[in-house]
Scaffold this motif. Sequence first.
Motif, mmCIF file in Angstrom:
data_model
loop_
_atom_site.group_PDB
_atom_site.id
_atom_site.type_symbol
_atom_site.label_atom_id
_atom_site.label_comp_id
_atom_site.label_asym_id
_atom_site.label_seq_id
_atom_site.Cartn_x
_atom_site.Cartn_y
_atom_site.Cartn_z
ATOM 1 N N SER A 1 27.999 44.250 22.623
ATOM 2 C CA SER A 1 27.122 44.532 21.487
ATOM 3 C C SER A 1 27.007 46.032 21.215
ATOM 4 N N GLY A 2 27.343 46.865 22.210
ATOM 5 C CA GLY A 2 27.163 48.305 22.063
ATOM 6 C C GLY A 2 28.419 49.088 21.739
ATOM 7 N N TYR A 3 29.598 48.526 22.047
ATOM 8 C CA TYR A 3 30.842 49.286 21.919
ATOM 9 C C TYR A 3 31.902 48.461 21.202
ATOM 10 N N ASP A 4 32.912 49.146 20.698
ATOM 11 C CA ASP A 4 34.016 48.440 20.059
ATOM 12 C C ASP A 4 34.850 47.677 21.077
ATOM 13 N N PHE A 5 34.980 48.259 22.285
ATOM 14 C CA PHE A 5 35.782 47.623 23.321
ATOM 15 C C PHE A 5 35.051 47.645 24.660
ATOM 16 N N VAL A 6 35.207 46.557 25.399
ATOM 17 C CA VAL A 6 34.728 46.480 26.771
ATOM 18 C C VAL A 6 35.950 46.654 27.667
ATOM 19 N N ALA A 7 35.987 47.740 28.418
ATOM 20 C CA ALA A 7 37.152 48.070 29.242
ATOM 21 C C ALA A 7 36.933 47.547 30.659
ATOM 22 N N VAL A 8 37.455 46.358 30.926
ATOM 23 C CA VAL A 8 37.278 45.717 32.228
ATOM 24 C C VAL A 8 38.238 46.345 33.231
ATOM 25 N N MET A 9 37.709 46.805 34.344
ATOM 26 C CA MET A 9 38.530 47.439 35.371
ATOM 27 C C MET A 9 39.207 46.341 36.196
ATOM 28 N N ALA A 10 40.350 45.889 35.679
ATOM 29 C CA ALA A 10 41.065 44.742 36.248
ATOM 30 C C ALA A 10 41.992 45.221 37.357
ATOM 31 N N MET A 11 41.399 45.591 38.484
ATOM 32 C CA MET A 11 42.134 46.254 39.560
ATOM 33 C C MET A 11 42.011 45.432 40.838
ATOM 34 N N PRO A 12 42.961 44.518 41.035
ATOM 35 C CA PRO A 12 42.815 43.545 42.126
ATOM 36 C C PRO A 12 42.784 44.161 43.518
ATOM 37 N N TYR A 13 43.568 45.206 43.757
ATOM 38 C CA TYR A 13 43.558 45.794 45.101
ATOM 39 C C TYR A 13 42.278 46.574 45.358
ATOM 40 N N MET A 14 41.729 47.198 44.310
ATOM 41 C CA MET A 14 40.459 47.887 44.478
ATOM 42 C C MET A 14 39.352 46.891 44.814
ATOM 43 N N GLU A 15 39.483 45.666 44.281
ATOM 44 C CA GLU A 15 38.494 44.625 44.547
ATOM 45 C C GLU A 15 38.853 43.777 45.770
ATOM 46 N N GLU A 16 39.958 44.170 46.460
ATOM 47 C CA GLU A 16 40.393 43.502 47.683
ATOM 48 C C GLU A 16 40.630 42.006 47.470
ATOM 49 N N ALA A 17 41.283 41.683 46.357
ATOM 50 C CA ALA A 17 41.610 40.293 46.045
ATOM 51 C C ALA A 17 42.714 39.800 46.968
ATOM 52 N N GLU A 18 42.533 38.599 47.500
ATOM 53 C CA GLU A 18 43.542 38.045 48.403
ATOM 54 C C GLU A 18 44.813 37.678 47.646
ATOM 55 N N ASN A 19 44.644 37.139 46.447
ATOM 56 C CA ASN A 19 45.790 36.776 45.615
ATOM 57 C C ASN A 19 45.642 37.495 44.277
ATOM 58 N N PRO A 20 46.245 38.683 44.135
ATOM 59 C CA PRO A 20 46.034 39.479 42.924
ATOM 60 C C PRO A 20 46.350 38.732 41.627
ATOM 61 N N ASP A 21 47.440 37.953 41.612
ATOM 62 C CA ASP A 21 47.820 37.260 40.383
ATOM 63 C C ASP A 21 46.751 36.248 39.968
ATOM 64 N N GLU A 22 46.305 35.444 40.895
ATOM 65 C CA GLU A 22 45.293 34.439 40.572
ATOM 66 C C GLU A 22 43.954 35.090 40.253
ATOM 67 N N TRP A 23 43.651 36.186 40.926
ATOM 68 C CA TRP A 23 42.408 36.907 40.640
ATOM 69 C C TRP A 23 42.416 37.412 39.202
ATOM 70 N N LEU A 24 43.554 37.950 38.754
ATOM 71 C CA LEU A 24 43.655 38.437 37.382
ATOM 72 C C LEU A 24 43.514 37.290 36.383
ATOM 73 N N ARG A 25 44.127 36.145 36.681
ATOM 74 C CA ARG A 25 43.988 34.995 35.784
ATOM 75 C C ARG A 25 42.526 34.572 35.666
ATOM 76 N N SER A 26 41.859 34.516 36.788
ATOM 77 C CA SER A 26 40.454 34.114 36.778
ATOM 78 C C SER A 26 39.595 35.125 36.030
ATOM 79 N N LEU A 27 39.852 36.410 36.250
ATOM 80 C CA LEU A 27 39.097 37.449 35.559
ATOM 81 C C LEU A 27 39.304 37.352 34.051
ATOM 82 N N ALA A 28 40.535 37.104 33.639
ATOM 83 C CA ALA A 28 40.828 36.974 32.209
ATOM 84 C C ALA A 28 40.087 35.785 31.617
#
Length: 653
Positions: free
Chosen positions: A548-575
């Motif tokens: 509601s406040g900005y034109d774009f919401v820039a999601v920090m989609a960084m699986p290793y920074m978030e220590e995701a066990e399965n980066p590919d599946e983590w990205l799919r879920s985040l999306a």
Amino acid sequence: MTLWRVIVMSAALLVVVNIQQAQAARSPGDYVVISYHDIVDSSVTPDLDIYSQTITRGRLVEHFNMLEVGGYQPVSLQQIIDAKAGGTPLPEKAVLLTFDDGYRSFYDIVFPLLKLYNFPAVQAVVGSWLDVPAGGQVPYGSITLPRERFLSWEQVRALDESPLVEIASHSYDLHKGVVGNPMGNEQAAAVTSIWNARSGYESEAAYIERIRGDMARTQQRFQEQVGRSPRIMVWPYGAYSQATLNMAAEYGMEYTFSLLGAPNQLSDSMNTMNRYLIDQETSLQTIEEILSNRLWENESLRIVHVDLDYVYDPDPIQQEHNLDKLIDRIYRYGVSTVYLQAYADPDGDGVADELYFPNRHLPVRADLFNRVAWQLKKRANVKVYAWMPVLSFDLGSGYQYVTDARTGSESPDQYRRLSPFVQENRDTIREIYLDLGRMTKYDGLLFHDDAFFTDFEDANPEALAAYQEVSLPSDINAIRNNDSLMNTWTRFRTEYLTDFTLELEEAANYYRQADNKVFTTSRNLYAVTVMEPRSQRWFAQDMQNFASGYDFVAVMAMPYMEEAENPDEWLRSLAQRSLAQVSADQLVFELQAQDWRTQTSIPSEEMAQWVRILREEGIKHIGYYPDDFHQNHPDINVMRPVFSIGRRFRAIQ
């Protein structure tokens, strides 16, 4: 109807019938503004020099005929003003015709055509050019043109007497470039604080005095020569700012036109009206697409984060080499946008110790941002966002920083951040953003990921007083022990931070050059707030609030920074979870190019796979951080096939 007009209309019809006439995607109360410049009649003056926006008389006749055949209705500015005020509605498919620079061809060629077709138009003249004596030379960019190529004041008066023509100002003496930085880049005079090798930058006060002086001189010359003041200020090169709009309005010039190609609505502000720039190469099909609002634009954004720390070098020769290398890479990459770091962070702690632009509060590591942003815009043809902290400016002692309720001091595990509840801090940060807008050229803002509070922050006395003002306890522990109060506190702090960034947006945009690009904002959002909704309490961040406040919401989609066990599946879920809350048009997914846990680069092939995954899930706007152009990481040859937008477009509906 004269025989000549029948002939030219018949010729134009042969062209028009070949254009697939679709029902206009126009809505009631909208209008389109078109910008022309010089018109030449090659049969009369075949040796006349032709410049970028010059068109032939024959092409203009084709345009006018297409307007008639297509049912488009040229209107005057006054008709638009009256319709907006509730008077006579605009006709369907309304069009406003404008001509810039005050060429004599408007009097000799255009004016007779306007009378023949009964089309109204606006002509914008440059006062200082009109004041050049007969036989003199008019300064025109890097060259001069004969005075006789432009209107005389006598012709201006004759045009002004016609009900079909409104004379506007194109400034008195701002239609020129000035040196905008120590590297010698020429930038639009109306929106640039001039650089002088002896005295440095023009001060804010001197800049304002110069612009006001030009407005006053314009008003004076119009009064002397035409007998009235203009109400339209058409800024040269379409370059203006909120500050210049305000100053022009003080002298009665409250309307202006941008060079942003888009239709206008009566419900929009009329301070700035969108306008399409036309030249000899603009085809009739493109004109028809403009008039019917069926233009094409880029479908997706591809964004590269660039650290200016990678460009900076104490050796100016090496620094220029670095810049050339960056420009070449971005140009070849086929991306749309660069998020360009405007602050210096050589130790990588996310806190601004110095800035890359002149300002009144922090040291300047190098006057570099304006130079790099300008080169990216002009040579690589990308939009440039100023990537700026919200709170994490290290101003040393004497300022109050965000404190943790458990210790009463700053948290060593978080960014050092100025407390936004302290008015002195707010004023200081706002002035930094004002300086950014006055001293540099950019198209939008990316707010850094430092705008957050943990669930123990902020515990400054000013913050505690602010909680009490909204009926919360001044004891953070009491808030944390009550789930309802905790929800209220989280929402209050989330909205407080967003409101502050909107103040900074206004400050950054006040002096910022508005040209042919829309000013847009984006803000970094921690992915964990999407994956674990309760974590919104840990950061005072909320995706829907951001949307509601900005034109774009820039999601920090960084699986290793978030220590995701399965980066590919983590990205799919985040999306998937992100798209369930916010439209794909507003989402930007920012991938990581570096694994900061091991200080190693993410393989380019893995990053390319992440891009494929996000596109499969419906994410349209994708970027990554950081781009190491020195080491070609990520590898452009690996990334470009999946990352570049090239020339893929979609139609605007």
